[in-house]
Scaffold this active site. Structure first.
Site, short mmCIF file in Angstrom:
data_model
loop_
_atom_site.label_atom_id
_atom_site.label_comp_id
_atom_site.label_asym_id
_atom_site.label_seq_id
_atom_site.Cartn_x
_atom_site.Cartn_y
_atom_site.Cartn_z
N LEU A 91 53.25 -35.43 13.39
CA LEU A 91 52.38 -35.27 12.20
C LEU A 91 50.89 -34.76 12.69
CD1 LEU A 91 53.71 -38.28 9.86
CD2 LEU A 91 54.62 -35.94 10.02
N GLY A 139 47.08 -32.98 9.07
CA GLY A 139 45.64 -33.26 8.54
C GLY A 139 44.30 -33.08 9.14
N ARG A 187 37.65 -38.55 7.53
CA ARG A 187 36.69 -39.47 8.19
C ARG A 187 36.30 -39.60 9.60
NH1 ARG A 187 40.71 -44.06 6.54
NH2 ARG A 187 42.01 -42.18 6.95
N ASN A 215 30.22 -13.83 41.62
CA ASN A 215 31.57 -13.52 41.23
C ASN A 215 31.49 -12.61 40.05
OD1 ASN A 215 30.71 -15.75 39.77
ND2 ASN A 215 32.77 -16.40 39.44
C1 UD1 Z 1 49.73 -43.22 7.00
C2 UD1 Z 1 50.96 -44.17 6.30
C3 UD1 Z 1 50.56 -45.49 6.30
C4 UD1 Z 1 50.18 -45.78 7.74
C5 UD1 Z 1 49.01 -45.13 8.43
C6 UD1 Z 1 48.86 -45.48 9.92
C7 UD1 Z 1 51.97 -42.56 4.78
C8 UD1 Z 1 52.30 -42.30 3.28
N1 UD1 Z 1 51.17 -43.74 5.00
O1 UD1 Z 1 48.62 -43.29 6.33
O2 UD1 Z 1 51.70 -46.20 5.87
O3 UD1 Z 1 49.73 -47.28 7.94
O4 UD1 Z 1 49.59 -43.73 8.40
O5 UD1 Z 1 49.88 -44.86 10.78
O6 UD1 Z 1 52.75 -41.88 5.45
N2 UD1 Z 1 49.53 -35.69 7.93
C9 UD1 Z 1 50.03 -34.61 8.04
N3 UD1 Z 1 50.18 -33.87 6.66
C10 UD1 Z 1 49.74 -34.38 5.58
C11 UD1 Z 1 49.11 -35.81 5.62
C12 UD1 Z 1 49.07 -36.43 6.85
O7 UD1 Z 1 50.21 -33.79 8.62
O8 UD1 Z 1 49.94 -34.09 4.49
C13 UD1 Z 1 49.24 -36.48 9.35
C14 UD1 Z 1 47.76 -36.44 9.85
O9 UD1 Z 1 47.37 -35.28 10.51
C15 UD1 Z 1 47.95 -37.74 10.75
C16 UD1 Z 1 49.15 -38.53 10.28
O10 UD1 Z 1 49.65 -37.63 9.23
O11 UD1 Z 1 48.18 -37.32 11.97
C17 UD1 Z 1 48.67 -39.74 9.33
O12 UD1 Z 1 47.98 -39.20 8.28
P1 UD1 Z 1 46.87 -40.14 7.67
O13 UD1 Z 1 46.28 -39.52 6.39
O14 UD1 Z 1 45.76 -40.54 8.52
O15 UD1 Z 1 47.44 -41.47 7.19
P2 UD1 Z 1 47.68 -42.15 5.98
O16 UD1 Z 1 48.51 -41.21 5.02
O17 UD1 Z 1 46.42 -42.47 5.34
#
Ligand code: UD1
Length: 432
Positions: free
Chosen positions: A8, A11, A15, A366
């Site tokens: 994933l 995002g 922060r 170079n």
């Molecule tokens: C998510 C989890 C949460 C977990 C936390 C840390 C969900 C709903 N929540 O939180 O339970 O404790 O991670 O592991 O899954 N990303 C995408 N697309 C999106 C949203 C996020 O690719 O639409 C990716 C971000 O780039 C990141 C990862 O998912 O690498 C986690 O996203 P982030 O927003 O940091 O975590 P939360 O959704 O807050």
């Protein structure tokens, strides 16, 4: 068994407050996404695909990915996984889904999840962590030993907020079952997103087998949200890496102030001075001395001394018994055994044969403003101090270049080349 890995990586990482997307940021010279990719790959996952979105070109430039999926709008982690539906929905095997912002995850932990998944014939196996401060993480809700659902911080009751066991976005799914249910997710939560974590509850309702395993340590499971997390993770990894090198017989004069990346090897007997930064793909042989220098993506043989304050970069290859002294920069060059460049020199795009001596202040010129050109220096040549070698140029074996020369034409073997103004002496001139 077929295995798929989804990282994933769509995002923004608000922060972090940086211009780069979060997963393209680095710890000790390596991007988060590359840490996660390598951990999956080392654990034996065969097909690994990032799901990208925010500033996707920057993320995709982190490595040469076979395939990737694009999430144009970031509508949650479950939505991100939906982007892989068309490609993966009918594939047998397992699908490991992991967040790209937890670079310290180890391949051993990933393997332990996969092993439990296969041995216990689970449909979903996830890794969890006990965190002293669980704020911001999804909480693991158990009924006795059995995991029943994951609740996000924003959806937690006051009582649920007290739970220390958290979701660290490390899931091993039966691939077909994941995609069978992924489209059932709903936006019904505080953040109005599609949560991947809700798949767990759906699996439970469908009486599928779900198991949650606790990670042994929480440091490796940290998700990096901001620059303070990044500094803590860097410090943790730096200590781990430096301890490994010290166990292998490398002396680090001050390990707190020595920055060595995860893909660096160093031979026994080497001594590394404080202030050294060694990053990327680097190998350093035995018995080397690295004094407060910067080495990136290069290979160095045995008995080489570097620095103080030298810079070796971009796939440079150094043989054995070489001296690279203070304020010497070496870029994309090959130096054979016994070469000496002891002071104040730039060697770029050059090939330097055995036992060449490079005098103080030598520059391989170079770049002509448009293109880069090569400098070849034959075995045993002696380059005097303050010499410019205007590339492309070929300096013959065993030749001598007089100090202060600017050399524009090839020099044959065994010759002496002088290219400087003859000195004029005006006697008594200053008495007038
Ligand atoms: C998510 C989890 C949460 C977990 C936390 C840390 C969900 C709903 N929540 O939180 O339970 O404790 O991670 O592991 O899954 N990303 C995408 N697309 C999106 C949203 C996020 O690719 O639409 C990716 C971000 O780039 C990141 C990862 O998912 O690498 C986690 O996203 P982030 O927003 O940091 O975590 P939360 O959704 O807050």
């Amino acid at each position: 068994m077929n295995s798929y890995g989804l990282i994933l990586a769509g995002g923004k990482g608000t922060r972090m407050n940086d211009v780069l997307p979060k997963v393209a940021q680095k710890i000790l010279g390596k991007e988060f996404i590359n840490f996660v990719y390598d951990a999956l790959s080392d654990a034996g996952i065969q097909n690994i695909y990032p799901i990208v979105g925010y500033k996707k070109d920057i993320v995709l430039a982190c490595r040469d990915f076979d395939t990737h999926f694009v999430q144009e709008e970031q509508l949650g982690t479950g939505h991100a996984v939906q982007m892989a539906y068309d490609e993966l929905y009918d594939k047998e095997g397992l699908c490991f889904v992991i967040a790209g912002d937890q670079p310290l995850i180890t391949s051993e932990s990933i393997k332990s999840v996969i092993n439990a998944h296969i041995a216990n014939e689970n449909d979903l196996t996830l890794l969890t962590a006990e965190r002293p401060n669980p704020y911001g993480y999804g909480r693991i809700i158990r009924n006795g030993n059995e995991v029943v659902r994951i609740v996000e911080e924003t959806d937690c009751t006051e009582e649920e907020k007290l739970i220390n066991e958290v979701n660290i976005s490390t899931f091993c799914f039966d691939n077909k079952k994941l995609f069978n249910y992924i489209k059932q997710l709903k936006f019904e939560n505080a953040q109005e997103e599609l949560y991947l974590t809700d798949v767990l509850e759906i699996f439970k309702k469908e009486k599928l087998r779900v198991e949650a395993i606790k990670a042994l340590t929480y440091e490796e499971t940290v998700g990096i949200s901001n620059k303070k997390d990044l500094a803590i993770a860097t410090d943790f990894l730096k200590k781990e890496i430096n301890n490994k090198h010290m166990d292998n017989g490398v002396t680090l004069i001050d390990p707190n102030n020595t920055y060595i990346g995860p893909d660096v090897t160093i031979g026994k007997g080497a001594i590394v001075y404080p202030g050294s930064v060694i990053e990327g793909s680097v190998s350093i042989g035995e018995n080397c001395l690295i004094q407060s220098s910067y080495i990136i993506d290069s290979n160095i043989g045995d008995n080489v001394t570097v620095g103080p304050f030298a810079h070796i970069r971009q796939n440079s290859e150094l043989g054995n018994n070489i001296r690279v002294g203070n304020f010497v920069e070496i870029k994309k060059s090959q130096l054979a055994d016994g070469v000496k460049a002891a002071h104040l020199t730039y060697l770029g795009d050059s090939e330097i044969e055995n036992k060449v001596n490079i005098g103080c202040g030598t520059i391989t010129v170079n770049y002509d403003g448009k293109n880069k050109h090569k400098t070849l220096i034959g075995e045993g040549a002696f380059i005097g101090s303050n010499v410019n070698l205007i590339a492309p140029i070929n300096i013959g074996k065993n030749s001598i270049i007089a100090a202060g020369s600017t050399i524009t034409k090839d020099v044959p073997a065994d010759a002496l080349a002088i290219a400087r103004e003859r000195e004029t002496i005006k006697t008594e001139y200053n008495k007038k």
